[in-house]
Design a protein around this motif. Structure first.
Motif, PDB file in Angstrom:
ATOM      1  N   PRO A   1       0.832  -1.214   0.000  1.00 21.58           N
ATOM      2  CA  PRO A   1       0.000   0.000   0.000  1.00 21.58           C
ATOM      3  C   PRO A   1       0.862   1.257   0.000  1.00 21.58           C
ATOM      4  O   PRO A   1       2.021   1.250   0.437  1.00 21.58           O
ATOM      5  N   ASN A   2       0.285   2.353  -0.484  1.00 18.46           N
ATOM      6  CA  ASN A   2       1.036   3.611  -0.556  1.00 18.46           C
ATOM      7  C   ASN A   2       0.896   4.462   0.693  1.00 18.46           C
ATOM      8  O   ASN A   2       1.228   5.647   0.693  1.00 18.46           O
ATOM      9  N   SER A   3       0.406   3.870   1.783  1.00 19.71           N
ATOM     10  CA  SER A   3       0.371   4.589   3.058  1.00 19.71           C
ATOM     11  C   SER A   3       0.535   3.580   4.200  1.00 19.71           C
ATOM     12  O   SER A   3       0.183   2.402   4.068  1.00 19.71           O
ATOM     13  N   ARG A   4       1.087   4.062   5.294  1.00 24.25           N
ATOM     14  CA  ARG A   4       1.290   3.217   6.474  1.00 24.25           C
ATOM     15  C   ARG A   4       1.319   4.102   7.702  1.00 24.25           C
ATOM     16  O   ARG A   4       2.012   5.133   7.721  1.00 24.25           O
ATOM     17  N   PHE A   5       0.561   3.711   8.728  1.00 19.10           N
ATOM     18  CA  PHE A   5       0.539   4.478   9.978  1.00 19.10           C
ATOM     19  C   PHE A   5       1.048   3.585  11.101  1.00 19.10           C
ATOM     20  O   PHE A   5       0.552   2.479  11.308  1.00 19.10           O
ATOM     21  N   LYS A   6       2.066   4.080  11.814  1.00 20.88           N
ATOM     22  CA  LYS A   6       2.713   3.301  12.868  1.00 20.88           C
ATOM     23  C   LYS A   6       2.529   3.994  14.221  1.00 20.88           C
ATOM     24  O   LYS A   6       2.576   5.225  14.313  1.00 20.88           O
ATOM     25  N   THR A   7       2.371   3.184  15.268  1.00 21.23           N
ATOM     26  CA  THR A   7       2.275   3.696  16.633  1.00 21.23           C
ATOM     27  C   THR A   7       3.189   2.884  17.529  1.00 21.23           C
ATOM     28  O   THR A   7       3.202   1.651  17.469  1.00 21.23           O
ATOM     29  N   ALA A   8       3.969   3.571  18.348  1.00 25.18           N
ATOM     30  CA  ALA A   8       4.862   2.897  19.295  1.00 25.18           C
ATOM     31  C   ALA A   8       4.692   3.533  20.669  1.00 25.18           C
ATOM     32  O   ALA A   8       4.784   4.758  20.813  1.00 25.18           O
ATOM     33  N   LEU A   9       4.421   2.696  21.671  1.00 22.81           N
ATOM     34  CA  LEU A   9       4.247   3.142  23.052  1.00 22.81           C
ATOM     35  C   LEU A   9       5.312   2.475  23.909  1.00 22.81           C
ATOM     36  O   LEU A   9       5.442   1.242  23.896  1.00 22.81           O
ATOM     37  N   GLY A  10       6.079   3.276  24.633  1.00 17.46           N
ATOM     38  CA  GLY A  10       7.198   2.705  25.374  1.00 17.46           C
ATOM     39  C   GLY A  10       7.284   3.206  26.798  1.00 17.46           C
ATOM     40  O   GLY A  10       6.699   4.230  27.162  1.00 17.46           O
TER      41      GLY A  10
ATOM     42  N   TYR B   1      13.371  -1.635  29.857  1.00 16.34           N
ATOM     43  CA  TYR B   1      12.623  -0.939  28.810  1.00 16.34           C
ATOM     44  C   TYR B   1      11.604  -1.893  28.205  1.00 16.34           C
ATOM     45  O   TYR B   1      11.866  -3.092  28.039  1.00 16.34           O
ATOM     46  N   TYR B   2      10.422  -1.337  27.855  1.00 11.68           N
ATOM     47  CA  TYR B   2       9.404  -2.106  27.132  1.00 11.68           C
ATOM     48  C   TYR B   2       8.743  -1.201  26.106  1.00 11.68           C
ATOM     49  O   TYR B   2       8.478  -0.020  26.367  1.00 11.68           O
ATOM     50  N   ARG B   3       8.460  -1.766  24.914  1.00 14.23           N
ATOM     51  CA  ARG B   3       7.753  -1.022  23.878  1.00 14.23           C
ATOM     52  C   ARG B   3       6.741  -1.924  23.198  1.00 14.23           C
ATOM     53  O   ARG B   3       7.036  -3.089  22.892  1.00 14.23           O
ATOM     54  N   TYR B   4       5.543  -1.369  22.965  1.00 16.90           N
ATOM     55  CA  TYR B   4       4.528  -2.057  22.179  1.00 16.90           C
ATOM     56  C   TYR B   4       4.299  -1.255  20.906  1.00 16.90           C
ATOM     57  O   TYR B   4       4.115  -0.034  20.944  1.00 16.90           O
ATOM     58  N   TYR B   5       4.307  -1.956  19.773  1.00 18.20           N
ATOM     59  CA  TYR B   5       4.194  -1.318  18.456  1.00 18.20           C
ATOM     60  C   TYR B   5       3.063  -1.970  17.675  1.00 18.20           C
ATOM     61  O   TYR B   5       2.843  -3.182  17.759  1.00 18.20           O
ATOM     62  N   PHE B   6       2.359  -1.147  16.887  1.00 17.91           N
ATOM     63  CA  PHE B   6       1.375  -1.706  15.954  1.00 17.91           C
ATOM     64  C   PHE B   6       1.211  -0.748  14.779  1.00 17.91           C
ATOM     65  O   PHE B   6       1.504   0.455  14.888  1.00 17.91           O
ATOM     66  N   ASP B   7       0.772  -1.291  13.623  1.00 18.00           N
ATOM     67  CA  ASP B   7       0.530  -0.450  12.452  1.00 18.00           C
ATOM     68  C   ASP B   7      -0.681  -0.970  11.693  1.00 18.00           C
ATOM     69  O   ASP B   7      -1.277  -1.994  12.054  1.00 18.00           O
ATOM     70  N   ASP B   8      -1.053  -0.250  10.636  1.00 14.66           N
ATOM     71  CA  ASP B   8      -2.249  -0.638   9.882  1.00 14.66           C
ATOM     72  C   ASP B   8      -1.925  -1.608   8.751  1.00 14.66           C
ATOM     73  O   ASP B   8      -2.765  -1.836   7.878  1.00 14.66           O
TER      74      ASP B   8
END
Length: 436
Positions: free
Chosen positions: A289-298, A314-321
């Motif tokens: 796809p020509n778009s991607r949205f990423k979120t990272a919470l740490g 340290y801990y991080r949770y990541y997700f994207d569409d």
């Protein structure tokens, strides 16, 4: 190297001038940065694997990279600091060499590196940054500009941040944002370039080599060459006690444009295979796809056990569409052996789910809209073990000319995925302070 040395000399001259001006003004306000600092870093990286995206998810991933970096920080006055960073990354990649697997002396094979021009390249990067602190040191803003280039893309970027300290500097809140504008060079697998195919439909040739099978790739050229990335985020840190502090962060990234790699091959299970020598000819290229949205919470917690031992977690949770979600957890335990020497073992665990558009080698269908066989987008978990040692001398008692040695760092990391991929990295760093 001449460019890097020139930058270093210019900044050093600026440092001398800035310090001279401050001394002449007779200002006694404590500086944000007392003296010019120069940091030299050197990284050597080596990887191996069997799932190269260039050859459709099956093939050698051998790569070696040597990356020197120079970072110069110059106090312009009591409140302002200028930084310039220059990076050069020289690599040799068996995977990218197979963009054209037929330009070597050996028969083409996804597990054999070609000796052609795409086997090695140099990535260059430069960053200029500026920061300003308020008189009470409770407000800090910064801005930077960057440029980088490689054989298949160029990137121009810029960003900034603003930090507030309050509650007697026990609490800190920061905002940051960046924009990167990238341009790709559309380099396709060699067999998908029209001029490379010859012969009659029943007797096809690729660069003079007989094709085995009826080769009819599903390929249309990409129309867009651009990719834009926009990021924003915030951080919050709090001193919880004399021994403990905590940090929380959130980052959001939006990308649009060409997000696939033009020379990543794709093979379809419902299309007849065709080979030249030992090489499976591409049936398509990676499409995403020509778009991607990423979120990272740490989040991070540091605990000072005693004057010798610190725990850093340290801990991080990541997700994207695109369907990927991941977890990262790490721990580092610096142990102070003497007043100047510290060792710091570390461990990091990582796992992720697969992107919606991923399938292994030769398992996609030609009817799909998007497809990739890049194992960076697959489901996997990984372990990273590290050990480092550092030497720190705040009084810079050892000198080279007018530069006092402030610190020396050595570190080794070993990274392993459960997808037959492994890597090692050696890092070395020196930091000097200009002594006027």
């Amino acid at each position: 190297m001449k460019v890097v040395l020139s930058l270093f000399l210019i900044l050093l001259s600026g440092a001398l001038l800035a310090q001279s001006e401050t001394d002449n003004n007779g200002s006694y306000k404590k500086r944000v940065l007392e003296s010019a600092e120069v940091e030299f870093l050197m990284n050597y990286y080596d990887q191996s694997g069997e799932n190269a995206a260039v050859t459709g998810g099956k093939g050698t991933e051998d790569l070696q990279d040597l990356s020197p970096t120079i970072l110069v920080s110059v106090p312009l006055n009591d409140d302002d600091v200028l930084t310039v960073q220059a990076n050069i990354s020289a690599y040799s990649s068996a995977s990218s060499s197979n963009i054209d697997p037929f330009d070597g002396k050996k028969p083409a094979d996804p597990f054999v590196a070609s000796s052609g021009a795409s086997r090695s390249d140099v990535w260059v990067n430069g960053i200029v940054g500026y920061s300003h602190s308020s008189d009470d040191r409770n407000r800090v803003w910064s801005a930077d500009l960057s440029f980088s280039a490689e054989f298949d893309y160029t990137s121009v970027g810029g960003g900034g941040s603003y930090t507030w300290l309050f509650n007697e500097k026990n609490t800190e809140f920061s905002l940051h944002g960046n924009v990167y504008i990238d341009t790709w060079s559309l380099i396709y697998p060699v067999e998908l370039r029209p001029s490379m195919i010859g012969g009659t439909p029943g007797n096809q040739l690729i660069q003079g080599i007989q094709i085995q099978g009826n080769y009819q790739p599903q390929f249309t050229e990409i129309s867009s060459k651009g990719r834009n990335s926009y990021s924003a985020g915030f951080g919050f840190s709090q001193i919880l006690s004399s021994r403990m502090n905590a940090y929380l962060s959130a980052d959001f990234i939006l990308q649009d444009g060409l997000l696939s790699t033009p020379f990543h091959r794709i093979y379809f299970s419902d299309v007849e295979d065709a080979f030249a020598e030992n090489f499976h000819l591409a049936e398509g290229i990676e499409r995403l796809p020509n778009s991607r949205f990423k979120t990272a919470l740490g989040g991070r917690i540091n605990y000072f056990v005693n004057e010798r031992i610190t725990l850093r977690t340290y801990y991080r949770y990541y997700f994207d569409d695109w369907g990927i979600s991941s977890n990262t957890a790490s721990i580092e335990i610096p142990v102070k052996i003497t007043d100047k020497f510290t060792i710091y073992p570390s461990y990091r665990y990582y796992d992720q789910t697969a992107a919606d558009y991923f399938a292994p080698y030769n398992q996609h269908l030609s009817t799909e809209q998007y497809y990739t066989s890049d194992y960076d987008l697959s489901k996997f978990h990984a372990n990273n073990f590290g050990i480092g040692v550092s030497y720190t001398d705040v009084f810079t008692s050892k000198h080279i000319y007018k530069f006092g040695l402030k610190s020396v760092d050595l570190k080794y990391n070993k990274y392993d995925r459960n997808s037959k991929f492994s890597a090692s990295m050696f890092s070395f760093g020196l930091k000097f302070v200009f002594d006027n």
